[in-house]
Structures are given as structure tokens and as C-alpha cells.
Write a protein that holds these residues in place. Structure first.
Motif, PDB file in Angstrom:
ATOM      1  N   ARG A  26      -8.317  88.957  14.786  1.00  0.00           N
ATOM      2  CA  ARG A  26      -8.428  90.417  14.774  1.00  0.00           C
ATOM      3  C   ARG A  26      -9.702  90.864  14.067  1.00  0.00           C
ATOM      4  N   GLY A  30     -11.791  89.486  18.518  1.00  0.00           N
ATOM      5  CA  GLY A  30     -11.412  88.693  19.683  1.00  0.00           C
ATOM      6  C   GLY A  30     -12.360  87.573  20.029  1.00  0.00           C
ATOM      7  N   THR A  72      -3.629  92.198  17.415  1.00  0.00           N
ATOM      8  CA  THR A  72      -3.852  93.441  18.148  1.00  0.00           C
ATOM      9  C   THR A  72      -2.822  93.567  19.257  1.00  0.00           C
ATOM     10  N   PHE A  73      -2.742  94.737  19.850  1.00  0.00           N
ATOM     11  CA  PHE A  73      -1.740  94.961  20.889  1.00  0.00           C
ATOM     12  C   PHE A  73      -1.978  94.047  22.082  1.00  0.00           C
ATOM     13  N   THR A  74      -3.239  93.746  22.345  1.00  0.00           N
ATOM     14  CA  THR A  74      -3.548  92.885  23.497  1.00  0.00           C
ATOM     15  C   THR A  74      -3.215  91.420  23.249  1.00  0.00           C
ATOM     16  N   THR A  75      -3.072  91.021  21.988  1.00  0.00           N
ATOM     17  CA  THR A  75      -2.810  89.613  21.686  1.00  0.00           C
ATOM     18  C   THR A  75      -1.346  89.331  21.360  1.00  0.00           C
ATOM     19  N   TYR A  78       0.165  87.350  24.185  1.00  0.00           N
ATOM     20  CA  TYR A  78      -0.495  86.044  24.246  1.00  0.00           C
ATOM     21  C   TYR A  78      -0.011  85.145  23.119  1.00  0.00           C
ATOM     22  N   ASN A 117       0.137  86.902  31.261  1.00  0.00           N
ATOM     23  CA  ASN A 117      -0.784  87.774  30.539  1.00  0.00           C
ATOM     24  C   ASN A 117      -1.659  88.585  31.484  1.00  0.00           C
ATOM     25  N   ASP A 121      -1.715  92.613  31.568  1.00  0.00           N
ATOM     26  CA  ASP A 121      -2.980  93.358  31.500  1.00  0.00           C
ATOM     27  C   ASP A 121      -3.073  94.371  32.636  1.00  0.00           C
ATOM     28  N   PHE A 124      -0.256  97.255  31.788  1.00  0.00           N
ATOM     29  CA  PHE A 124      -0.376  98.109  30.606  1.00  0.00           C
ATOM     30  C   PHE A 124      -1.801  98.596  30.338  1.00  0.00           C
ATOM     31  N   PHE A 125      -2.796  97.857  30.781  1.00  0.00           N
ATOM     32  CA  PHE A 125      -4.173  98.194  30.419  1.00  0.00           C
ATOM     33  C   PHE A 125      -5.039  98.547  31.617  1.00  0.00           C
ATOM     34  N   TYR A 127      -5.976  96.822  34.212  1.00  0.00           N
ATOM     35  CA  TYR A 127      -6.886  95.825  34.768  1.00  0.00           C
ATOM     36  C   TYR A 127      -6.671  95.712  36.275  1.00  0.00           C
TER      37      TYR A 127
END
Length: 310
Positions: A26, A30, A72-75, A78, A117, A121, A124-125, A127
Motif C-alpha cells: 500500500r 502497488g 487497498t480496496f483493489t487488493t 487478491y 480478479n 475489476d 466494480f472498477f 475495467y
């Protein structure tokens, strides 16, 4: 220290190590995620190896909770998926499962983690694979339009749908390689920490079923033939395209291993140069390397290369 306190102490240490890696990831924005992807399963692997599946579940739950606070929210997803890999890997080592089955399970879970993942992505994000594919196609159009001739004809075969399939295949292949590296590096580190595990086997000792190499070759041949005469059903054409490319990658990978063995056999002092030679063969002669991979996987060529040179 009382024996009853050892699982609690070791669990706390593994959770702290897991949280430290997430905190470093973090703080570096990243940048270390690629390196930590290979290290995140290790704490839970070590704990599950020592105490088994049932006692590892509270540690797994704590690691998932730690990822919410330190990652983080993205990890978060993962980190949790990597913890699952560590839990299954350590449990199979604890039960002394067959090494080949253990390796297969770790690679399978790594592929599923990569796919999951990617789906998260996209959900939620925002992609979008098609957007990336269109950008790549635009860059290739700009480049190939300046070359003209055969380059422009080759570009016509690279449709957005085909590029999307290559993207998925690359994702699957990356997951397989990552799973293999997790397996090898974890065993190496566990042995350095004096855990009772098997010695990591060299890449050259892994040998696939012969039928799989032959099937991969025929799938690639069928796909190559379908380029001139596509199948009437686009669903079957897309399936054949993906399987054909997957077979090509499979044979290329073992052709790469065959070149490494050949260089090691005839140039034992080549060192890192063997990897460069194999990489050059893959870039300059992919078709020849594919045929070498077929020869390697479907004959006794592997056994001959493993024999010491007289």
C-alpha cells in the motif's frame, strides 16, 4: 513455551507477516504487488503445513480481515484469493499429498484467482477488455498501415474477437506460470526455514502425458486450417480458435524447455546464455520451436536429454 500456545504464537506471527506485506504494498502504491503475489501465500502455507486445515481456518479469516485494514480496496480480493492458495497448498503438504497433484492444484487455483480478479475489476472498477483491445488494434492499424503489403494482410486476420481470445489465453498462461513459481519458491523458502517438505523439483523433471502434446498439435492444425475455411458456426470457430492457440502455447512452452535442455547438455557452462538462446528461438522460430515441443512431449526425446552425455 507451552505446546498449546505455539499455534497461537505462530498464527500471530504469520498474520503479522501477511499484514506487513500488504502495508508495504500500500505504501509503495502497488509497485510491489507483482512480487508479493508470489509471497502472499507463504505465511498461511507454512501454518497449514504445521497444523493442518482445521486449525488454519481462524488464521485464514484473520488474514482476510487484515487485508481490509492494511490493503487497498483493489487488493482485498487478491489478498484473500492468495490466502486460499496458501491454505490449500499448506494442507496438501501437511497431508503428504502427491507432489504432482499439489502442483496441479496450486496452478489451477492461481488461474482461478487471476480470472476472478479480472471479473471483479470489470464488475466494480469499470475495467473493459474490449476498450483495451480496441486501443491495441488502433495502434497496430497505425503501425501496419505504414508498412503495407503482407503486413496489412496479416492485420486483417487480427480481428478484435481474436485479440480478445489472445488476451484471455495470456491471462490463463500467466496464472499457470504464477502458480508454478508459487509452488517452487514456497518449497524453497520452507526448506530454508527447516520445514519438513520435499526438495523443489527442477523444471526439466516435469514431463506431461504424451497424448496431451499430440492433441495440442492437432488442435493447432485444425485451427490453422479453419483460417482459410472458417466453420459455419461462429461459436465453434471461436472455441477452436482458443483451443488451437492454447495448444500452440503449450507446445511452445515445452519447446522452450527442450532448448534449455539441449543447451545444458552440449554447452554445460552456458549459464544464463541458455535462457537467451531459448528466448531467441521462441521469437525468431516459433513454428520450429512448436515442432520441437511436439517431439519433446510425444517421444522419448525428454528421457534422452535427461541422460548424462558420455
Amino acid at each position: 513455551m507451552p505446546k498449546r500456545a505455539l499455534p497461537i504464537t505462530m498464527g500471530a506471527m504469520m498474520i503479522a507477516l501477511f499484514g506487513l506485506m500488504l502495508l508495504l504494498e500500500r505504501q509503495t502504491g502497488g509497485l510491489l504487488l507483482g512480487a508479493f503475489a508470489l509471497a502472499l501465500p507463504l505465511p498461511l502455507t507454512a501454518y497449514a503445513l504445521q497444523y493442518g486445515f482445521r486449525k488454519s481456518l481462524p488464521v485464514f479469516a484473520a488474514m482476510c480481515l487484515i487485508s481490509i485494514f492494511f490493503g487497498t480496496f483493489t487488493t482485498i480480493f487478491y489478498a484473500c484469493s492468495q490466502s486460499i492458495i496458501g491454505l490449500v497448498f499448506g494442507t496438501m503438504l501437511h497431508r503428504r499429498a502427491d507432489p504432482a497433484h499439489t502442483l496441479f492444484m496450486v496452478m489451477l487455483l492461481s488461474v482461478l484467482s487471476s480470472v476472478l480478479n479480472l471479473i471483479l475489476d470489470m464488475a466494480f472498477f469499470g475495467y473493459d477488455i474490449s476498450r483495451d483491445v480496441n486501443e491495441i488494434m488502433q495502434m497496430m492499424n497505425d503501425t501496419f498501415s505504414q508498412l503495407g503489403g503482407q503486413a496489412q494482410q496479416a492485420l486483417e486476420l487480427l480481428t478484435p474477437q481474436y485479440m480478445s481470445q489472445l488476451f484471455v489465453l495470456t491471462l490463463l498462461f500467466t496464472g499457470l506460470v504464477q502458480g508454478f513459481l508459487i509452488y517452487q519458491l514456497s518449497l524453497l523458502l520452507l526448506r530454508r526455514l527447516h520445514f519438513s517438505v520435499e526438495k523443489p523439483r527442477p523444471l526439466f523433471e516435469y514431463y506431461p502425458p504424451r497424448a496431451l502434446g499430440i492433441a495440442s498439435f492437432f488442435l493447432f492444425v485444425a485451427y490453422s486450417a479453419s483460417l482459410s475455411k472458417p466453420l459455419a458456426d461462429p461459436v465453434w470457430q471461436n472455441a477452436l480458435s482458443m483451443l488451437g492457440n492454447l495448444g500452440f502455447i503449450y507446445l511452445i512452452a515445452f519447446g522452450f524447455v527442450a532448448v534449455l535442455l539441449l543447451v545444458r547438455l552440449y554447452l554445460p557452462r552456458a549459464g544464463l546464455a541458455s535462457g537467451l538462446i531459448a528466448l531467441a528461438a521462441m521469437l525468431l522460430m516459433p513454428q520450429a520451436l512448436m515442432l520441437l515441443g511436439l517431439f519433446y512431449t510425444s517421444t522419448n526425446f525428454h528421457a534422452r536429454l535427461m541422460q548424462p552425455r558420455q
